[in-house]
Design a protein around this motif. Structure first.
Motif, mmCIF file in Angstrom:
data_model
loop_
_atom_site.group_PDB
_atom_site.id
_atom_site.type_symbol
_atom_site.label_atom_id
_atom_site.label_comp_id
_atom_site.label_asym_id
_atom_site.label_seq_id
_atom_site.Cartn_x
_atom_site.Cartn_y
_atom_site.Cartn_z
ATOM 1 N N VAL A 1 -18.873 6.686 5.184
ATOM 2 C CA VAL A 1 -18.939 6.501 3.729
ATOM 3 C C VAL A 1 -18.515 7.782 3.026
ATOM 4 N N MET A 2 -19.007 8.902 3.521
ATOM 5 C CA MET A 2 -18.719 10.178 2.865
ATOM 6 C C MET A 2 -17.249 10.572 2.997
ATOM 7 N N GLU A 3 -16.555 10.001 3.963
ATOM 8 C CA GLU A 3 -15.130 10.295 4.136
ATOM 9 C C GLU A 3 -14.230 9.384 3.305
ATOM 10 N N LEU A 4 -14.804 8.393 2.648
ATOM 11 C CA LEU A 4 -14.002 7.522 1.804
ATOM 12 C C LEU A 4 -13.558 8.280 0.564
ATOM 13 N N ASP A 5 -12.354 8.047 0.171
ATOM 14 C CA ASP A 5 -11.792 8.727 -0.990
ATOM 15 C C ASP A 5 -12.053 7.872 -2.231
ATOM 16 N N THR A 6 -13.319 7.852 -2.670
ATOM 17 C CA THR A 6 -13.684 7.029 -3.814
ATOM 18 C C THR A 6 -14.822 7.671 -4.587
ATOM 19 N N LYS A 7 -14.855 7.399 -5.866
ATOM 20 C CA LYS A 7 -15.967 7.868 -6.698
ATOM 21 C C LYS A 7 -16.968 6.754 -6.929
ATOM 22 N N PHE A 8 -16.534 5.521 -6.770
ATOM 23 C CA PHE A 8 -17.393 4.364 -6.990
ATOM 24 C C PHE A 8 -17.557 3.620 -5.679
ATOM 25 N N PHE A 9 -18.801 3.415 -5.308
ATOM 26 C CA PHE A 9 -19.112 2.778 -4.039
ATOM 27 C C PHE A 9 -20.260 1.814 -4.268
ATOM 28 N N SER A 10 -20.076 0.577 -3.861
ATOM 29 C CA SER A 10 -21.092 -0.444 -4.107
ATOM 30 C C SER A 10 -21.775 -0.843 -2.811
ATOM 31 N N ILE A 11 -22.835 -1.594 -2.953
ATOM 32 C CA ILE A 11 -23.542 -2.090 -1.774
ATOM 33 C C ILE A 11 -22.658 -3.041 -0.970
ATOM 34 N N ASP A 12 -21.790 -3.780 -1.647
ATOM 35 C CA ASP A 12 -20.855 -4.651 -0.920
ATOM 36 C C ASP A 12 -19.899 -3.823 -0.065
ATOM 37 N N ASP A 13 -19.431 -2.695 -0.612
ATOM 38 C CA ASP A 13 -18.585 -1.788 0.163
ATOM 39 C C ASP A 13 -19.349 -1.272 1.374
ATOM 40 N N LEU A 14 -20.610 -0.921 1.169
ATOM 41 C CA LEU A 14 -21.443 -0.417 2.250
ATOM 42 C C LEU A 14 -21.571 -1.449 3.369
ATOM 43 N N LYS A 15 -21.757 -2.685 3.014
ATOM 44 C CA LYS A 15 -21.892 -3.741 4.020
ATOM 45 C C LYS A 15 -20.656 -3.803 4.916
ATOM 46 N N PHE B 1 0.836 -1.199 0.000
ATOM 47 C CA PHE B 1 0.000 0.000 0.000
ATOM 48 C C PHE B 1 0.873 1.252 0.000
ATOM 49 N N HIS B 2 0.372 2.327 -0.585
ATOM 50 C CA HIS B 2 1.096 3.582 -0.664
ATOM 51 C C HIS B 2 0.945 4.385 0.623
ATOM 52 N N GLN B 3 1.991 5.118 0.964
ATOM 53 C CA GLN B 3 2.046 5.886 2.210
ATOM 54 C C GLN B 3 0.868 6.843 2.381
ATOM 55 N N ASP B 4 0.515 7.590 1.353
ATOM 56 C CA ASP B 4 -0.575 8.564 1.499
ATOM 57 C C ASP B 4 -1.918 7.870 1.709
ATOM 58 N N GLU B 5 -2.121 6.722 1.075
ATOM 59 C CA GLU B 5 -3.362 5.968 1.277
ATOM 60 C C GLU B 5 -3.408 5.347 2.676
ATOM 61 N N ILE B 6 -2.259 4.929 3.182
ATOM 62 C CA ILE B 6 -2.189 4.388 4.544
ATOM 63 C C ILE B 6 -2.577 5.467 5.544
ATOM 64 N N TYR B 7 -2.037 6.662 5.351
ATOM 65 C CA TYR B 7 -2.348 7.777 6.243
ATOM 66 C C TYR B 7 -3.850 8.083 6.222
ATOM 67 N N LYS B 8 -4.447 8.105 5.031
ATOM 68 C CA LYS B 8 -5.882 8.384 4.908
ATOM 69 C C LYS B 8 -6.705 7.312 5.621
ATOM 70 N N ALA B 9 -6.322 6.050 5.473
ATOM 71 C CA ALA B 9 -7.068 4.959 6.107
ATOM 72 C C ALA B 9 -6.970 5.029 7.631
ATOM 73 N N LEU B 10 -5.777 5.301 8.144
ATOM 74 C CA LEU B 10 -5.617 5.401 9.596
ATOM 75 C C LEU B 10 -6.386 6.601 10.151
ATOM 76 N N THR B 11 -6.395 7.690 9.413
ATOM 77 C CA THR B 11 -7.173 8.855 9.821
ATOM 78 C C THR B 11 -8.659 8.532 9.820
ATOM 79 N N TRP B 12 -9.115 7.789 8.800
ATOM 80 C CA TRP B 12 -10.514 7.366 8.701
ATOM 81 C C TRP B 12 -10.909 6.562 9.945
#
Length: 157
Positions: free
Chosen positions: A110-124, A35-46
């Motif tokens: 959900v709104m804090e996720l850095d994504t444009k595509f979000f599925s019902i599986d992601d929501l679960k 995983f990339h450093q900036d994405e790791i930081y975003k996930a830990l912040t989330w």
């Protein structure tokens, strides 16, 4: 970022392994996992913000009772949460997996996720992560697990 959250949930939280508290060690492990450093930081912040949602002084709207209310989604929420996702959230409220507070926590995360595509599986998975982190929601978490993992494949008859 969502891939990192899933990795952490499946490898530490859901598997009941001891959760590492040291961010540096966890960051190193995630970097070694590719995983990339900036994405790791975003996930830990989330995840930190998820834990912070339990602070009723900072988020007083979560302590209000919403028994006789219904949720109107903003345009931004509708962009990320399609009709199927919004319907699923309503279903989870109707079967008492989510209540007013946990629904709002799910939508917030959900709104804090850095994504444009979000599925019902992601929501679960987001629902599972939220329920896991809210004390006293063990039964709701178990119900949600059953809904996810006991789904029948194909048409039922």
């Amino acid at each position: 970022m969502f891939d990192i959250l899933m990795y952490l949930f499946e490898n530490y939280i859901h598997s009941e392994a001891e959760v590492m508290v040291d961010h540096d060690i966890l960051t190193d492990e995630l970097t070694r996992a590719g995983f990339h450093q900036d994405e790791i930081y975003k996930a830990l912040t989330w995840l930190e913000k998820l834990a912070a949602l339990q602070d009723t002084d900072a988020y007083p709207y979560l302590t209000r009772v919403g028994r006789q209310s219904f949720r109107i989604y903003t345009a931004e929420e509708k962009q990320l949460l399609d009709v199927e996702c919004r319907g699923f959230l309503l279903f989870l409220e109707q079967v008492n997996v989510l209540d007013f507070t946990t629904r709002e926590m799910v939508i917030d995360r959900v709104m804090e996720l850095d994504t444009k595509f979000f599925s019902i599986d992601d929501l679960k998975w987001v629902v599972l992560m939220v329920l896991f982190n809210v004390p006293g929601k063990e039964n709701a978490y178990s119900q949600m697990e059953d809904l996810i993992f006991d789904e029948q494949e194909g048409p039922s008859h």
